[in-house]
Design an enzyme around this catalytic site. Structure first.
Site, mmCIF file in Angstrom:
data_model
loop_
_atom_site.group_PDB
_atom_site.id
_atom_site.type_symbol
_atom_site.label_atom_id
_atom_site.label_comp_id
_atom_site.label_asym_id
_atom_site.label_seq_id
_atom_site.Cartn_x
_atom_site.Cartn_y
_atom_site.Cartn_z
ATOM 1 N N ASN A 195 -27.677 -10.996 -24.078
ATOM 2 C CA ASN A 195 -26.761 -10.334 -23.420
ATOM 3 C C ASN A 195 -25.233 -10.181 -24.165
ATOM 4 O O ASN A 195 -24.540 -9.395 -23.991
ATOM 5 C CB ASN A 195 -26.653 -10.153 -21.852
ATOM 6 C CG ASN A 195 -26.136 -11.600 -21.393
ATOM 7 O OD1 ASN A 195 -26.230 -12.650 -22.210
ATOM 8 N ND2 ASN A 195 -26.019 -11.833 -20.149
ATOM 9 N N GLU A 296 -25.653 -23.112 -19.084
ATOM 10 C CA GLU A 296 -24.897 -21.860 -18.452
ATOM 11 C C GLU A 296 -26.173 -20.820 -18.128
ATOM 12 O O GLU A 296 -26.746 -20.179 -18.771
ATOM 13 C CB GLU A 296 -24.232 -21.171 -19.745
ATOM 14 C CG GLU A 296 -23.061 -22.080 -20.046
ATOM 15 C CD GLU A 296 -21.922 -22.224 -19.153
ATOM 16 O OE1 GLU A 296 -21.901 -21.478 -18.044
ATOM 17 O OE2 GLU A 296 -20.942 -23.038 -19.310
ATOM 18 N N CYS A 330 -23.934 -12.249 -16.623
ATOM 19 C CA CYS A 330 -24.516 -13.278 -15.770
ATOM 20 C C CYS A 330 -23.226 -13.483 -14.525
ATOM 21 O O CYS A 330 -23.489 -13.981 -13.592
ATOM 22 C CB CYS A 330 -24.363 -14.705 -16.287
ATOM 23 S SG CYS A 330 -22.991 -14.989 -17.470
ATOM 24 N N GLU A 505 -17.969 -24.297 -20.923
ATOM 25 C CA GLU A 505 -17.629 -24.099 -22.331
ATOM 26 C C GLU A 505 -16.235 -23.338 -22.242
ATOM 27 O O GLU A 505 -15.687 -22.922 -21.318
ATOM 28 C CB GLU A 505 -18.705 -23.099 -22.724
ATOM 29 C CG GLU A 505 -20.202 -23.632 -22.846
ATOM 30 C CD GLU A 505 -21.126 -22.820 -23.220
ATOM 31 O OE1 GLU A 505 -20.886 -21.542 -23.213
ATOM 32 O OE2 GLU A 505 -22.113 -23.293 -23.979
HETATM 33 P P1 NAP Z 1 -34.136 -16.347 -20.930
HETATM 34 O O1 NAP Z 1 -35.211 -15.769 -20.916
HETATM 35 O O2 NAP Z 1 -34.034 -17.597 -20.220
HETATM 36 O O3 NAP Z 1 -33.736 -16.564 -22.472
HETATM 37 C C1 NAP Z 1 -32.513 -17.253 -23.080
HETATM 38 C C2 NAP Z 1 -33.001 -17.946 -24.181
HETATM 39 O O4 NAP Z 1 -34.027 -19.124 -23.909
HETATM 40 C C3 NAP Z 1 -33.602 -16.851 -25.428
HETATM 41 O O5 NAP Z 1 -33.328 -17.307 -26.585
HETATM 42 C C4 NAP Z 1 -35.251 -17.229 -25.183
HETATM 43 O O6 NAP Z 1 -35.788 -16.814 -26.310
HETATM 44 C C5 NAP Z 1 -35.257 -18.671 -24.670
HETATM 45 N N1 NAP Z 1 -36.295 -19.172 -24.016
HETATM 46 C C6 NAP Z 1 -36.997 -18.404 -23.052
HETATM 47 N N2 NAP Z 1 -37.862 -19.390 -22.708
HETATM 48 C C7 NAP Z 1 -37.746 -20.486 -23.496
HETATM 49 C C8 NAP Z 1 -38.548 -21.695 -23.447
HETATM 50 N N3 NAP Z 1 -39.796 -22.018 -22.505
HETATM 51 N N4 NAP Z 1 -38.208 -22.697 -24.195
HETATM 52 C C9 NAP Z 1 -37.182 -22.394 -25.213
HETATM 53 N N5 NAP Z 1 -36.482 -21.391 -25.136
HETATM 54 C C10 NAP Z 1 -36.657 -20.199 -24.305
HETATM 55 O O7 NAP Z 1 -32.579 -15.498 -20.086
HETATM 56 P P2 NAP Z 1 -32.349 -13.877 -20.693
HETATM 57 O O8 NAP Z 1 -33.160 -13.144 -20.127
HETATM 58 O O9 NAP Z 1 -32.483 -13.967 -22.300
HETATM 59 O O10 NAP Z 1 -30.968 -14.131 -20.342
HETATM 60 C C11 NAP Z 1 -30.613 -13.740 -18.987
HETATM 61 C C12 NAP Z 1 -30.213 -14.726 -18.124
HETATM 62 O O11 NAP Z 1 -29.148 -15.495 -18.904
HETATM 63 C C13 NAP Z 1 -29.534 -14.374 -16.695
HETATM 64 O O12 NAP Z 1 -30.059 -15.165 -15.821
HETATM 65 C C14 NAP Z 1 -28.006 -14.577 -16.918
HETATM 66 O O13 NAP Z 1 -27.445 -14.615 -15.868
HETATM 67 C C15 NAP Z 1 -28.083 -15.938 -17.997
HETATM 68 N N6 NAP Z 1 -26.845 -15.912 -18.645
HETATM 69 C C16 NAP Z 1 -26.099 -16.803 -18.348
HETATM 70 C C17 NAP Z 1 -24.735 -16.984 -18.747
HETATM 71 C C18 NAP Z 1 -23.785 -18.227 -18.468
HETATM 72 O O14 NAP Z 1 -22.804 -18.522 -19.341
HETATM 73 N N7 NAP Z 1 -23.962 -18.758 -17.430
HETATM 74 C C19 NAP Z 1 -24.283 -16.322 -19.821
HETATM 75 C C20 NAP Z 1 -25.256 -14.970 -20.302
HETATM 76 C C21 NAP Z 1 -26.457 -14.905 -19.415
HETATM 77 P P3 NAP Z 1 -36.619 -15.447 -26.184
HETATM 78 O O15 NAP Z 1 -35.618 -14.569 -26.241
HETATM 79 O O16 NAP Z 1 -37.488 -15.503 -27.527
HETATM 80 O O17 NAP Z 1 -37.390 -15.310 -25.111
#
Ligand code: NAP
Length: 525
Positions: A195, A296, A330, A505
């Site tokens: 995102n 995060e 997020c 961060e």
């Molecule tokens: P996600 O599915 O957890 O994916 C994030 C990253 O983790 C991607 O690079 C993904 O790779 C990787 N990943 C997924 N499963 C994994 C595993 N089992 N082992 C290692 N890496 C793995 O989350 P998302 O859908 O991309 O992002 C949305 C979420 O991020 C929301 O919940 C949002 O709130 C949160 N977010 C938080 C912040 C913050 O600063 N707190 C900022 C932005 C977003 P792939 O893409 O290849 O699946």
């Protein structure tokens, strides 16, 4: 909590094809927007079809690649290597060799390279933004804003590199001197989401690099190109080979890559941004080597409007907090809590402003404010959340269904009469849906806000100073916006409490996560 259920927007293509055979890119949309000035590189010149390891553009050992599509048009943008554990192991070894030299550079040397990287990023801001819009779908104006934010972290850490101070502690013995040194932690493993494909890279990697660490980073499957473009600019700025490595992988290989980063004894630090579900997996895996971990994770932000609020300001704050990146941040307002005295007025005005200001469309169209969601599974999730609310009695103010702009688009939606058992009041929606809940008292609003296991951002609107103090202190969040819906800043600490994460961060605190504290006792004086 299920934070994001996005599906593959990429298809794993003919895994046995050689990378060179797939070097055919169609960045039509990106390059139809003219460059900012003559002599400036085109957006497609920043499109790299290889991963970046040890300063070289490399393919996966297996030769596998996967395709990335534009979520707005469904057209293929290009492909990148589909790397696995073996490839990641190699990147870790190269990063470790680079770290042994990089840690010995002076803070000023590191600062100057980061500064040059920042300058190059600013110089190519529009082209990087076009690349970002092509792979993520967000409106070009927002993408330009993100590149500004992302480059701000490079600049910030260029400055912070020179401000890592140790301590001298008054000694308890006349013959001893007690010192505290701060030293780079080592090679850092990083995993980032789709995102904010640029800002999440620089917010982490530049803190590490400024501290003297080397980095192995896995970007999200859907948005690798922005990360790779950043590598090119870092190389041009003079960052030594191996200090920043980006390993690209499909969702199929992400668990293997993540597991290796978390369990490798060479990696001394994990920094992750993404869903809480994934964060918990990585935290468990990191336990095997007792790694320092920054997380995060997902949010479920309360956005409270009290009777004393300036309603116009609250509606404008809602718009900016809720609808940025089509509701896929997020820190998006998720549970909008409005006190009964101003509830009807707020809902009516929000509906009016949503209808006036929000326009769904392709990110390259100047008038678009709402791009696509990242992929079709994200649309499925938002649709099912809206259906659940309607079934349980929510009232539809506008939107409520898929948009006719394309398979990944959903109409900006307003739901009122929302109750706490509805999914939109419990889960992170991650889409353009404003769910408005009515409350009676301050205590009730704070109790609802704090009833979530998440604690990232929280917002409230009030003009009562005593109430402002009380509520700001009571909200269980890491970031609190008072009469403001857009609060993230490079200079301010970003991070959550409860299941929204560990560590901070940005700001003066961000670099600490990449430093070890060493106590040195100098005796015999
Ligand atoms: P996600 O599915 O957890 O994916 C994030 C990253 O983790 C991607 O690079 C993904 O790779 C990787 N990943 C997924 N499963 C994994 C595993 N089992 N082992 C290692 N890496 C793995 O989350 P998302 O859908 O991309 O992002 C949305 C979420 O991020 C929301 O919940 C949002 O709130 C949160 N977010 C938080 C912040 C913050 O600063 N707190 C900022 C932005 C977003 P792939 O893409 O290849 O699946």
């Amino acid at each position: 909590m299920v934070c994001c259920m996005c599906s593959r927007s990429v298809q794993i293509l003919s895994r046995q094809l050689k990378v060179s055979q797939l070097r055919v890119f169609h960045i039509i949309a990106m390059d139809t927007v003219p460059p900012a000035a003559s002599g400036v590189r085109s957006a497609s010149s920043f499109l790299f079809d290889k991963a970046f390891v040890d300063g070289q553009w490399v393919g996966a050992k297996s030769g596998s690649v996967y395709q990335i599509t534009n979520p707005s048009t469904g057209k293929v943008i290009g492909s990148v290597p589909d790397m696995n554990g073996d490839d990641t192991q190699q990147a870790i070894e190269k990063a470790n060799l680079a770290f042994l030299k990089w840690r010995d550079t002076t803070a000023k040397e590191r600062s100057l390279i980061l500064r040059k990287w920042f300058d190059l990023t600013i110089q190519n801001k529009l082209e990087l933004a076009k690349l970002l819009t092509a792979e993520n779908g967000k409106p070009l104006k927002e993408a330009i804003g993100e590149i500004g934010y992302a480059s701000g972290f490079i600049e910030w850490y260029a400055e912070e590199a020179r401000r890592v101070y140790g301590d001298v502690i008054p000694s308890t013995a006349a013959s001893k001197r007690m010192l505290v040194l701060k030293q780079p932690i080592g090679v850092a493993g990083m995993i980032t989401p789709w995102n904010f494909p640029s800002a999440m890279i620089t917010r982490k990697a530049c803190a590490a690099i400024a501290a003297g660490c080397a980095v192995v980073l896995k970007p999200a499957e859907d948005t690798p190109f922005s990360a790779l473009a950043m590598c090119q600019l870092a190389k041009e700025a003079g960052l030594p080979d191996g200090v920043l490595n980006v390993v690209t992988s499909s969702r199929d290989n992400a668990p293997a890559v993540g597991n290796l980063l978390c369990t490798s004894p060479v990696i001394k630090k994990i920094s992750f941004t993404g869903s809480t579900v994934t964060g918990k997996i990585l935290l468990q895996q990191s336990a095997s080597t007792v790694k320092k971990v920054s997380l995060e994770l997902g949010g479920n932000a309360p956005f409270i409007v009290f009777n004393s609020a300036d309603i116009e300001a609250a509606v404008q704050g809602t718009m900016v907090s809720k609808f940025r990146c089509s509701g896929q941040t997020c820190v998006c307002a998720n549970r909008i809590l409005v006190q009964e005295g101003v509830y009807d007025q707020y809902v009516a005005r929000l509906a009016e402003v949503m209808n006036q200001e929000l326009k769904v469309g392709d990110g390259f169209d100047d008038s678009t404010t709402q791009g696509p969601l990242i992929n079709s599974k994200a649309v499925d999730k938002v649709e099912s959340i809206v259906e659940d609310a309607k079934r349980l009695g929510a009232r539809l103010g506008c939107g409520g269904k898929r948009s006719d702009k394309g398979v990944n688009f959903f109409e900006p939606t307003l739901l009122s009469n929302v109750t706490l058992e509805m999914r939109c009041a419990q889960e992170e929606i991650f889409g353009p849906v404003a769910a408005v809940i009515k409350f009676k008292t301050e205590e009730e609003a704070v109790a609802i806000a704090n009833s979530s296991s998440s604690g990232l951002a929280g917002y409230f609107y009030s003009q009562n100073l005593s109430q402002i103090w009380r509520v700001a202190e009571k909200l269980e969040v890491g970031l609190c916006g008072v009469n403001d819906g857009l609060i993230s800043a490079i200079e301010a600490p970003f991070g959550g409490v409860k299941e929204s994460g560990l560590g901070r961060e940005g700001s003066k605190y961000g670099i600490d996560d990449y430093l070890e504290i060493k106590y040195v006792c100098l005796g015999g004086i």
